[in-house]
Write a protein that holds these residues in place. Sequence first.
Motif, short mmCIF file in Angstrom:
data_model
loop_
_atom_site.label_atom_id
_atom_site.label_comp_id
_atom_site.label_asym_id
_atom_site.label_seq_id
_atom_site.Cartn_x
_atom_site.Cartn_y
_atom_site.Cartn_z
N VAL A 102 37.77 28.24 32.85
CA VAL A 102 38.38 29.00 31.75
C VAL A 102 38.60 30.47 32.07
O VAL A 102 39.22 31.19 31.28
CB VAL A 102 37.57 28.91 30.44
CG1 VAL A 102 37.55 27.49 29.90
CG2 VAL A 102 36.17 29.47 30.62
N HIS A 103 38.08 30.93 33.21
CA HIS A 103 38.25 32.38 33.51
C HIS A 103 38.21 32.57 35.02
O HIS A 103 37.15 32.52 35.64
CB HIS A 103 37.12 33.17 32.83
CG HIS A 103 37.20 34.66 33.04
ND1 HIS A 103 36.93 35.58 32.05
CD2 HIS A 103 37.53 35.39 34.13
CE1 HIS A 103 37.07 36.80 32.52
NE2 HIS A 103 37.43 36.72 33.79
N THR A 104 39.38 32.80 35.60
CA THR A 104 39.45 33.07 37.03
C THR A 104 40.67 33.94 37.32
O THR A 104 41.47 34.22 36.43
CB THR A 104 39.51 31.75 37.84
OG1 THR A 104 39.47 32.05 39.24
CG2 THR A 104 40.75 30.94 37.52
N HIS A 105 40.77 34.39 38.57
CA HIS A 105 41.85 35.29 38.98
C HIS A 105 42.45 34.78 40.28
O HIS A 105 42.14 35.29 41.36
CB HIS A 105 41.31 36.72 39.16
CG HIS A 105 40.59 37.24 37.97
ND1 HIS A 105 41.25 37.78 36.88
CD2 HIS A 105 39.28 37.26 37.65
CE1 HIS A 105 40.36 38.13 35.96
NE2 HIS A 105 39.16 37.83 36.40
N PRO A 106 43.31 33.77 40.20
CA PRO A 106 43.77 33.12 41.44
C PRO A 106 44.60 34.02 42.35
O PRO A 106 44.56 33.84 43.56
CB PRO A 106 44.58 31.92 40.94
CG PRO A 106 44.91 32.22 39.53
CD PRO A 106 43.81 33.10 39.01
N VAL A 319 46.28 37.44 25.93
CA VAL A 319 46.33 38.75 26.57
C VAL A 319 44.90 39.13 26.94
O VAL A 319 43.96 38.69 26.29
CB VAL A 319 46.97 39.79 25.62
CG1 VAL A 319 46.14 39.94 24.33
CG2 VAL A 319 47.14 41.14 26.29
N LYS A 320 44.75 39.90 28.01
CA LYS A 320 43.41 40.24 28.50
C LYS A 320 43.18 41.74 28.45
O LYS A 320 44.03 42.53 28.87
CB LYS A 320 43.26 39.76 29.95
CG LYS A 320 42.03 40.26 30.69
CD LYS A 320 40.75 39.58 30.23
CE LYS A 320 39.52 40.16 30.94
NZ LYS A 320 39.48 39.82 32.36
N PHE A 321 42.02 42.13 27.92
CA PHE A 321 41.58 43.54 27.92
C PHE A 321 40.18 43.63 28.53
O PHE A 321 39.44 42.64 28.57
CB PHE A 321 41.52 44.09 26.50
CG PHE A 321 42.85 44.18 25.82
CD1 PHE A 321 43.70 45.26 26.04
CD2 PHE A 321 43.27 43.18 24.94
CE1 PHE A 321 44.94 45.34 25.41
CE2 PHE A 321 44.50 43.25 24.31
CZ PHE A 321 45.34 44.32 24.54
N GLU A 413 34.51 37.72 26.79
CA GLU A 413 34.31 37.27 28.17
C GLU A 413 33.02 37.82 28.78
O GLU A 413 32.75 39.01 28.70
CB GLU A 413 35.49 37.71 29.02
CG GLU A 413 36.82 37.18 28.52
CD GLU A 413 36.84 35.67 28.41
OE1 GLU A 413 36.54 35.00 29.42
OE2 GLU A 413 37.13 35.16 27.31
N HIS A 414 32.25 36.96 29.38
CA HIS A 414 31.03 37.24 30.17
C HIS A 414 29.77 37.33 29.31
O HIS A 414 28.83 36.60 29.51
CB HIS A 414 31.18 38.47 31.06
CG HIS A 414 32.42 38.48 31.90
ND1 HIS A 414 32.93 37.34 32.50
CD2 HIS A 414 33.27 39.49 32.24
CE1 HIS A 414 34.02 37.66 33.18
NE2 HIS A 414 34.25 38.95 33.03
N ASN A 415 29.72 38.34 28.38
CA ASN A 415 28.67 38.36 27.36
C ASN A 415 27.24 38.44 27.91
O ASN A 415 26.33 37.79 27.39
CB ASN A 415 28.79 37.11 26.48
CG ASN A 415 30.11 37.05 25.76
OD1 ASN A 415 30.38 37.91 24.93
ND2 ASN A 415 30.95 36.08 26.09
N SER A 476 33.33 30.91 36.41
CA SER A 476 32.79 31.50 37.64
C SER A 476 33.55 32.75 38.06
O SER A 476 33.16 33.40 39.03
CB SER A 476 32.79 30.48 38.78
OG SER A 476 34.11 30.09 39.08
N ASP A 477 34.65 33.09 37.34
CA ASP A 477 35.34 34.37 37.58
C ASP A 477 35.72 34.57 39.04
O ASP A 477 35.75 35.69 39.51
CB ASP A 477 34.45 35.54 37.09
CG ASP A 477 35.25 36.80 36.83
OD1 ASP A 477 36.49 36.73 36.72
OD2 ASP A 477 34.64 37.88 36.75
N ASN A 478 36.01 33.46 39.75
CA ASN A 478 36.44 33.59 41.14
C ASN A 478 37.61 34.57 41.21
O ASN A 478 38.48 34.50 40.37
CB ASN A 478 36.86 32.20 41.65
CG ASN A 478 37.38 32.23 43.06
OD1 ASN A 478 38.58 32.26 43.27
ND2 ASN A 478 36.49 32.28 44.01
ZN LIG Z 1 37.41 38.21 35.31
#
Ligand SMILES: [Zn+2]
Length: 605
Positions: A102-106, A319-321, A413-415, A476-478
């Motif tokens: 659900v949360h990554t940066h390809p 959207v991401k902040f 996100e992350h928390n 895992s925020d890869n």
């Molecule tokens: Zn991230």
Amino acid sequence: MKRILFIGIGIPLMLAALVGLVGLATTPPSAAIRTIFIADNIVTMADAGPSGERDQTINAVYVNDGVIRGLGALDDMRRLAGANADEIDLRPATLLPGLIEVHTHPIAAALLGATVDVSGFTHDSRESVMAALEYAAASFSPSPWLLAFGWDPVMIDDLEAPTLAELDEISPDRPMVILTQMMHDAYANSAALAAAAIDDDTVNPPGGEFVRDEDGRLTGTVREIAAIDRLLDAMPPAPAGAADLLLSLQYAKYARAGYTTLAVLGATGKQPKSIEMMAALAEDEHVPVRTVVYGLPEQLDAGNWKARSGNSRFTIRGVKFWMDGSPFAGGAAWAGPYENTPLTLERLHLGRDHRPELTHDEASFEREFARFHEAGFQVAVHAQGERAIDRVLDVAERVQARSPRPDARHRLEHNALITRAQLSRALELGVTPSFFIDHIRFYGHRLPEIVGAERTERYMPIATALALGHRATLHSDNPATPIAPMRVLQTAVSRKPRSADPGGGDVVIGAHERLTIEQALRAITIDAAWQLGLEATIGSLEVGKAADFTVVDRNPFDVTPEALTDLSVVSTWLDGQPVDTRPWRRANVALAWTALRSVLFEGED
Ligand SMILES: [Zn+2]
């Protein structure tokens, strides 16, 4: 960062060389339109039944045209499918719903994957890191710059920052830049500083710093993105098609690890057209994963993207902040200060009682939040510390009061240190949390030196979130941590840090926050689908949903938590078709050809 792409040129060249050999001659794997999948263990993760995963009557799934049409006993599925349906026997493997990250940066992962790895995932001492840099500097490379990624003074115990003299000795002439794992600092040699026209008199950009010694001379240390970008902007441009190819290869890495859907939480990588690039790759029917995009505000504005536009393989969702920064770079906005320890003061160079500012002031953040909320976007906000989380919840509450939008599923996100009270308030506001659980595994043994013992025990409180009624997820925020869904499950179930200390493996951080395997698996399947607004089509094995499967060699319910990371992914399936993860699949060969042409015939494209 787009300049990093140049590093990737070696791969396109190699791939292009393969064209005549195998590329266009091979056909991708495929399955029949009507197929029955047979397995001893079929874990449905469906809501029906007390534990659908243990329903021993299900040992076959009937798929027609990419959609699940039936689940049950093999004989029943044969009757349902009628004559001439294909059968794929997966025994003795276990069939899971396709896993969801659900949360990554390809894009960032693709670009940084083409650099020298100096991370704590690969190295355990400063000597090992410096040897890797020396080896890279001495090796042939088509790139005129040497870029390294992953410098991590928290994970690697003796990793003092490099001096400018050390960097110049490793690479006297070729520009060299080392990015830290948290990407908030960089180290540059004299050649890189000169190429970027940065000297002792250069004025620091707002929010960034070229660190100088007592005599006002540059030290090679560069702090924060604004300053780091000045370095990266000096790198030569990458050939057309190279970024696309690296991203396509990166998608295959997620698929091989077992993921069938990725949510891109901020298309970071400073590509001017990142969203367009992802949309274009999804046009190929053999794209290895579905992508769900949360763009940066300027990216969404520039492309005039609308919420929920796209198709089944590519969706614009949010959207991401960022409301604060990384716990391991002094950026997390805890309620109280960072601990004062040798790690925070001398290694991370934080001041005493360090308490960072929030990233956005309340008024401008509220304007932006409201703008995207009203346009139907899901708003996802990076927030580690209690102060950051409070600001997000305050703003979400006011915006929802002014323009109510039921079931908006805005995300936190992350928390890291979200409190029970904040989780309750988030639930009331319909705000849903996603946890970066592997902070426990990779940094857990250093947390007491950063946030102290009491706060370490309540770090990443995911069981509390579930007990309150949240459908919380795990990510895992890869490239922040390597792609490995079974490791994510194991960390959530065991909460044991990986530690260099002998016996460190028996430490448990916040034992009361451990999950059951079922809870952890829900967080990367059906609850992950819900968080992305896709629970009607993916996340569990149910009639009417897409036939997205992850096939693993053993049933995760039948192994000990310690053995979870030993599970192997056998294959992944999208819409009932086997995912093509070969590097030379046709779309990649075409991209490699584009890249090669733009190098050979520069200026003609
Ligand atoms: Zn991230």
